[in-house]
Enzyme design. Structure first.
Site, PDB file in Angstrom:
ATOM      1  N   ASP A 343      35.696  12.838  41.250  1.00  0.00           N
ATOM      2  CA  ASP A 343      35.030  12.299  42.444  1.00  0.00           C
ATOM      3  C   ASP A 343      33.650  11.735  42.121  1.00  0.00           C
ATOM      4  OD1 ASP A 343      37.201  13.491  43.984  1.00  0.00           O
ATOM      5  OD2 ASP A 343      36.168  15.391  43.721  1.00  0.00           O
ATOM      6  N   GLU A 512      40.815  10.033  52.430  1.00  0.00           N
ATOM      7  CA  GLU A 512      39.725  10.955  52.106  1.00  0.00           C
ATOM      8  C   GLU A 512      38.666  10.223  51.287  1.00  0.00           C
ATOM      9  OE1 GLU A 512      41.403  14.052  49.685  1.00  0.00           O
ATOM     10  OE2 GLU A 512      42.271  12.657  48.251  1.00  0.00           O
TER      11      GLU A 512
END
Length: 838
Positions: A343, A512
């Site tokens: 991420d 997301e």
């Protein structure tokens, strides 16, 4: 596999091979794997993907034989951190295949690994027996040596340090080249490596196989023009043993557990010794013929070659990084970080670039990386020294903790917003990126709040966009927005309003990881959907921050080998060019970081990567011109010599550490791990995954798709059961260690392979150490995470321990290299170093 076999088969025919019977497949890794996997179920085909920067020059013609252009592929080591300070020694690699099959591609994994360690390597064609019989192949290989020596200045080769190496039939050819050495300096070599190749065709033992009357002709017979009785002189002349003499080169034999392939080795070594020419031997027990094509045997093969060539050629190689993206020629390759920086979020401040990423339950958390060219990154520290709440993270909490963060620079300081899905969204700030950072402040409490993305708007207002974790909130696939105080001190209301609903979009699931930007009067949300391993990257836009938003897919896997591709960050470089960072899930290797070119189209949508078959949708690129050409090579540190007074930033614990777990001052230059009591899970079943329950495990991220990690350590035991171990640590794991058993020190190998925290440890190997001294424990990691363990007491000769283990991912993270010590209070282990090499 059928397609690949067809391609390799075509290449083999193009190289001039004779036509085999329909039942005989060409010799390559795939066909050999099919023969061996039943007996060796743990093997994996070795990868030809280099780790350190390697430049590959393909299809270079070195000679033309009639209408057949013989070619070679050249693998050149890229610059290391201090540049290329001298010409590279060269290894010419000769493939096997019984003289009538095989291609130079068979030697590509060896070439890539050698080049990653600083040797140039050339994989060469030669005429196979269907085109020309002995000694044509020997002449071809020697011509390749001449061509490469003449081209040495062009390619940066050391023309005085050239070795020839080969496997099986290629080993026999290589040995012939080195034993005869050509009669002229241009074709001479300075060293030979014979990997499981014959040294004497004439012995009775060799003729049992090579002159088998049931084969008409045998492979050797076809190459030598007839059976032994018909061509005795040729069979003798093709034996390296016949030619060994004063002009021969030093030789290394690397042999399998199949003795028929090393016939004549001892006699050849004895003859060379008469002329005081070195003949060394490394035996790999338990191995099949063609072992060099497979993991777990590629690494020990390259180790043996490197050690011999460094001594023989007089060129110790400079240590190189296990992975580097910078190719040294103005281009880079993906991934830019082949390590688990999940991420990633990246920003530019002035001429510097900054990155942070998820860290889950590892401590310290929120890694801090810096770069001045967007490709070469250094790990400078962590923003979160300990996880909060403190007590919640004293035991391991696999998969919990710090999920996807957002990094920003605003109002003269750096900000990180990070979520803990069990507690809420936290914020920390720092004046300087390397710290110190403020203590975490819980900005938005609640379960299931993830992936925060702030935006300070032009009108002075501030907003926070976020996603939802279904495991905690009961739903996901939507993105919600809330107003935030401009100073980041609090939220301005109690309601998160859904502004993008993935459930209303055809085919969308698991939306997301948003990042919120404003560009040319539009609000843009960059967010992935479709799942970490199988999804795509979308962009949403609106004239209003609270929507409604239009949706557009801007990058998906397409025809590239890069799955995902998953969430990341848009960064505008100082020259105005646009780039996008994202991760790719590689399971055991974690979520590795890629950098893609990005451009804005006339319709106001970006496209990321290169154009795919779908209009307006990009796909990831593997290589690209660097955004910025300045900067020397750099990479996050790996391994450790333990010379500092504090733990280097590449180390993380699996839980909040206690001060009595370790010391770097108790013994100068060593890491001391104090033995911790091994936890007993509920129910008293001590054999169930104790390592997964142990907080005091010190870990590093695997830094490359192939590498070796070696730890030198002592165990100071006071009771039976005291242990120190080196682990490949995931939901399943294996470790090699030292343990006191029955009052004596043993090397033990343990596996735990069921699933998650319920796997049961099984001790597979226990061997007493003949000398009670320090030991070297080693893991060799290859294709697909295939991991082999070995140990040594002299640091040179390593003995394999048990069967190889396939590394497994952890909970939302990749596998990790781990060190630990367990046992009675007062016991401890001293680790001299952990060294990681390509």
């Amino acid at each position: 596999m059928r397609k690949l076999q067809a391609v390799l088969g075509s290449a083999w025919l193009a190289a001039g091979a004779n036509v085999l019977a329909a039942s005989e497949l060409p010799y390559n890794a795939e066909t050999t794997y099919a023969k061996l996997v039943g007996q060796y179920p743990y093997i994996a085909i070795a990868s030809a993907e280099p780790s350190a920067p390697v430049r590959m020059l393909r299809n270079l013609t070195y000679v033309e034989r009639g209408e057949h252009a013989l070619k070679l592929d050249l693998y050149l080591p890229g610059p290391n951190a201090v540049g290329r300070e001298r010409p590279a020694p060269l290894v010419v690699l000769v493939h096997g295949g019984g003289w009538r099959s095989g291609t130079r591609e068979n030697m590509a994994p060896l070439a890539a690994r050698l080049a990653a360690r600083g040797f140039a390597a050339a994989t060469v064609d030669y005429r196979l027996s269907g085109e020309a019989q002995y000694p044509a192949a020997v002449h071809d290989v020697r011509q390749a040596v001449r061509w490469l020596r003449a081209a040495a200045p062009k390619f940066g080769l050391d023309d005085k340090r050239i070795a020839v190496a080969g496997g099986s039939a290629g080993g026999q050819i290589a040995a012939l080249v080195g034993m005869t050495n050509g009669g002229d300096d241009t074709g001479a070599v300075q060293a030979v490596v014979n990997i499981d190749g014959l040294s004497d065709f004439t012995s009775e033992e060799a003729r049992q196989h090579e002159d088998d009357p049931a084969k008409s002709p045998s492979a050797a017979g076809a190459w030598l023009g007839g059976r032994f009785a018909e061509q005795q002189a040729r069979w003798s002349d093709a034996s390296p043993l016949k030619h060994a003499g004063a002009g021969s080169s030093p030789i290394l034999f690397i042999t399998s557990a199949q003795p028929r392939f090393s016939v004549g080795r001892e006699a050849l070594a004895e003859r060379l010794n008469q002329y005081r020419i070195s003949a060394e031997h490394v035996h790999l027990p338990g191995t099949p013929h063609s072992f060099w094509l497979f993991e777990p045997w590629l690494a020990p093969t390259v180790d043996a070659m490197q050690s011999f060539l460094e001594r023989t050629l007089g060129v110790p190689q400079i240590a190189r990084a296990p992975w580097s993206a910078d190719l040294g020629d103005g281009r880079y390759r993906n991934p830019i970080l082949h390590a688990d920086y999940s991420d990633p979020d990246v920003i530019r401040v002035g001429k510097r670039y900054y990155m942070t990423s998820s860290s889950f339950s590892n401590v310290p958390g929120l890694p801090l990386l810096e770069s001045d060219d967007m490709v070469n990154w250094q790990l400078v520290g962590h923003a979160l020294p300990r996880l909060v709440p403190e007590d919640a993270f004293r035991p391991p909490q696999h998969g919990k903790g710090v999920w996807a963060p957002c990094l920003r620079h605003h109002d003269g300081k750096f900000w990180i917003f990070y979520p803990d899905p069990d507690f809420g969204i936290y914020v920390i700030t720092a004046k300087h990126f390397a710290g110190p950072w403020s203590k975490p402040r819980l900005l938005m409490a609640g379960k299931g709040l993830i992936d925060p993305a702030p935006l300070w708007d032009d009108d002075g207002k501030a907003w926070l966009l976020h996603g939802w974790a279904k495991s905690r909130a009961g739903f996901n696939n939507v993105l919600s927005l809330r107003p935030m105080a401009p100073d980041g001190s609090r939220m301005l209301d109690d309601v998160s309003r859904v502004v993008i609903d993935g459930n209303a979009l055809p085919g969308y699931k698991t939306l997301e990881g948003p990042k919120l930007y404003k560009h040319n009067g539009w609000y843009y949300v960059f967010a992935p959907a479709g799942g970490v391993e199988t999804g795509w990257q979308s962009v949403f836009r609106s004239r209003n921050v609270d929507g409604p938003y239009e949706a557009h897919i801007v990058m998906e896997q397409g025809s590239s080998p890069i799955n995902g591709p998953h969430q990341g960050a848009w960064v505008r470089a100082e020259d105005g060019s646009d780039w996008f960072y994202h991760f790719q899930d590689k399971r055991a290797f974690g979520r590795v970081v890629h950098l893609q070119p990005m451009r804005w189209q006339d319709d106001g949508w970006p496209i990321i990567g290169e154009p795919s078959a779908k209009p307006g949708v990009g796909q990831p690129v593997f290589e690209c011109a660097k955004p910025i050409t300045r900067s020397a090579q750099a990479w996050p540190a790996s391994g450790d010599e333990f010379v500092a007074k504090g733990l280097a930033p590449q180390w993380q614990w699996v839980a909040n550490p206690a001060p009595d777990w370790y010391s770097l001052t108790a013994r100068t230059g060593f890491l001391r791990l104090y033995a911790q009591a091994a936890p007993v899970p509920a129910g008293g079943e001590a054999s169930i995954a104790p390592l997964r329950s142990l907080p005091a495990v010190l870990t590093q991220k695997p830094p490359a798709p192939g590498f070796s990690a070696t730890a030198k350590l002592d165990l100071h035991a006071i009771a039976n059961g005291d242990t120190v171990g080196l682990a490949m640590y995931g939901q399943n794991y294996a470790w090699l260690g030292l343990r006191r058993e029955h009052g004596a020190l043993h090397v033990i190998y343990v596996r735990c392979e069921a699933s998650n925290d319920k796997c049961r440890e099984r001790q597979e190997t226990s061997a007493p150490l003949p000398l009670k001294t320090s030991a070297h424990l080693r893991i060799d990691v290859g294709a697909g995470g295939q991991t082999a363990f070995s140990y040594s007491q002299d640091g040179v000769n390593f003995a394999p321990a048990g069967t190889p283990f396939t590394a497994a991912m952890g909970r939302w993270v990749g596998a990790q290299i781990g060190l630990f010590a367990t046992g009675a209070k007062g016991a401890y282990a001293d680790i001299d170093y952990l060294r990681i090499t390509p």
